[in-house]
Design an enzyme around this catalytic site. Sequence first.
Site, short mmCIF file in Angstrom:
data_model
loop_
_atom_site.label_atom_id
_atom_site.label_comp_id
_atom_site.label_asym_id
_atom_site.label_seq_id
_atom_site.Cartn_x
_atom_site.Cartn_y
_atom_site.Cartn_z
N ASP A 14 0.83 -1.19 0.00
CA ASP A 14 0.00 0.00 0.00
C ASP A 14 0.87 1.25 0.00
O ASP A 14 1.87 1.34 0.72
CB ASP A 14 -0.90 -0.02 1.25
CG ASP A 14 -1.90 1.10 1.27
OD1 ASP A 14 -2.74 1.16 0.36
OD2 ASP A 14 -1.84 1.92 2.20
N GLU A 69 14.75 -15.24 -0.54
CA GLU A 69 15.21 -16.27 0.40
C GLU A 69 14.24 -17.45 0.45
O GLU A 69 14.62 -18.56 0.85
CB GLU A 69 15.32 -15.70 1.82
CG GLU A 69 16.43 -14.68 2.02
CD GLU A 69 16.35 -14.07 3.41
OE1 GLU A 69 15.53 -14.55 4.24
OE2 GLU A 69 17.08 -13.10 3.68
#
Length: 559
Positions: free
Chosen positions: A226, A275
Site C-alpha cells: 500500500d 530467500e
Amino acid sequence: MTQHLAAPTAPTSGPSTEDRHTGWWRDAVIYQVYPRSFADGNGDGMGDLEGVRRRLPYLRDLGVDAVWLSPFYASPQADAGYDVADYRAIDPMFGTLLDADALIRDAHDLGLRIIVDLVPNHSSDQHEWFKRALKEGPGSALRDRYHFRPGKGEAGELPPNDWESIFGGPAWTRTANPDGTPGDWYLHLFAPEQPDFNWEHPAVADEFRSILRFWLDMGVDGFRIDVAHGLVKAEGLPDLGSHDQLKLLGNDVMPFFDQDGVHEIYRSWRQILDEYPGERIGVAEAWTPTVERTANYVRPDELHQAFNFQYLGTDWDAAALREVIDVSLAAMRPVDAPATWVLSNHDVTRHATRFANPPGLGTQIRTPGDRELGLRRARAATLLMLALPGSAYIYQGEELGLPDVTDLPDAARQDPSFFRAEGQDGFRDGCRVPIPWTAGGPSHGFGTGGSWLPQPAGWGELSVETQSGDPASTLELYRSALAVRREHPGLGAGTEVAWLDAPEGVVALAREGFVCTVNTTGTAVRIPAPGRILLASGEVTYTEGDFDLPADTTVWWTV
C-alpha cells in the site's frame, strides 16, 4: 453461413499445486478480495477470513491464479483496516491467526496463491509505538520513528509545512503534551488516525523486514504494498507551494511521493522474498507521474509488479487505449517486468459504472449513468484486458457485472474521506457493498446477519446463483475467458502485441495464433473476419468474410 456463438465450458478446477511454473506472476490473474465485503462466516454482518475460506472453491472454479486479501490486521478500522495497530495479529472482526493459517493452507491445496496487503507508509495511532510516543512526550525516542515536528508561528500554532492530506485538510495534527499543554505536530498523509512512519529511522526498516518474514513463514505468496511510493519524504519536508489538490495521489511530482529513496527499501525486501521458495512476490501500489516512473519499482532487483493506474484511468476510446497499452508495454520491457492491467479496485468507481457515464469524469463518479451501456462496455473492456500480455487483476464482484452503489444514504457511509471537506470524493463505499451470492435470503447469501453496508434492491438478480449456468451472464463470460486464457498459447505471458489495421474507433491486436478486435463506438463497424471466433463479450452473428463487429463489443479470434 450464420452462427450464434455460445460460451465455452467453464473450467472445473484451478491450477494444480504442481504447476508452479517459473515466473508464475508474469501472466497471473489475481483476484482482489475485500474481506469485509466478500463473505461473512459467523453471521455478524461483516465479512471475515472464515467466509473467504468457504468461498475459495468458487475462486478456483472461476479460474484465477492468486487471491489478494485487503488488510485483515488488528486495527481500530478508522480507514477500513489500512490503519494497522498490530501487523502480526488478525483483527477479531476477521478472525484469528489460526483462521489465516487455515485459509492459506486451503488455498494452496486448491492451487491458489495468497497475496496479503502490507501497509508500510503509516500505522494506526493505536499502534504501540505511537501510543508510547504520545505518552512519553517530547524527547521520546519513539517519536523519531514517526514525523513529529514543532509548529510554526509564535506559539507553534501553525503546521510545520503546507502539505495536505489525501483525505482533505492539513496533513498535520497537533498533539497535547503529557501535562496538557499544546505540543508538537505529527504528519499523516491520510487520516489523522494514520501517522506516517519515518523510514529514515533504522528501527522502522528492521521492523518491516521482520513483518515480511513473519507472513512469509506463514506461507503467503506475496505482498501488495500500500502507498508504495510514499515511504520516503524529501529531506527537510519542504513546502509544496502552489499545486493542484487533484494531483496529490501521485500524478505530479510531490515531496512526499515517489522519492528515489524508496527503491533502496524495495531492494532489501527483494532479498528477503528471494530467500523463500516458490517465487514470493511484491506488488507496488505506486501512483507516479508516468508509467516510466512506475517501471522503476519493478527493476530486476526490486519488486515484481506495479499496478498500472494509467490504464485504469483510460476512457473507453480506441486511440487512448492503444496509446496507454503501447506506453505500458514499452516502459516495462527495459526492466524485464510484466505489464499489469486492472479496471477496478476498492478505491475507485467500478468500471461498469465509469463506462456508463460520459468520458472525462475520472475514477470517482457519483451517478449511475446508463446501466446497460456501462455493462456492455465493461464486458468488452474485460476481454481486452485479458487479451493483453502480462498479469491482470480482478476486483471482487466485477465478474458479476456489479455497478457502483451510488445512492447509499449518508448515515450508512464509512469512508473517512466522506467526512472531510476536501481531498478524495469520499464515495469509495459504493464499490465496497457486500457482493450477492444468492438470489434471495439474508443479505443475498453474504451471511446470516445482514451486511455492514446496505445492498440495493435487485442485487439478487446479479448474484452468483442467478448467473451460474447462464451462458449470457457476465459471470459465465469471465469463467469462459479465464479458461480460454489459460489454454490458448497466444494469451498471458509475453511483452508484445502486433497492431492490425482497423477502422476508427476499433482496436485490433494480434498475438500468437490469436486476434482481439474491440469496437469502442456506439454503432456496428464492418471488418474482415480474421479467423474463427473463440469468445465474444456480447451476442454476435457473423458470416464468413466481412463481419459486423457490434457496438461496444470485443471478439476473440483464433487464427
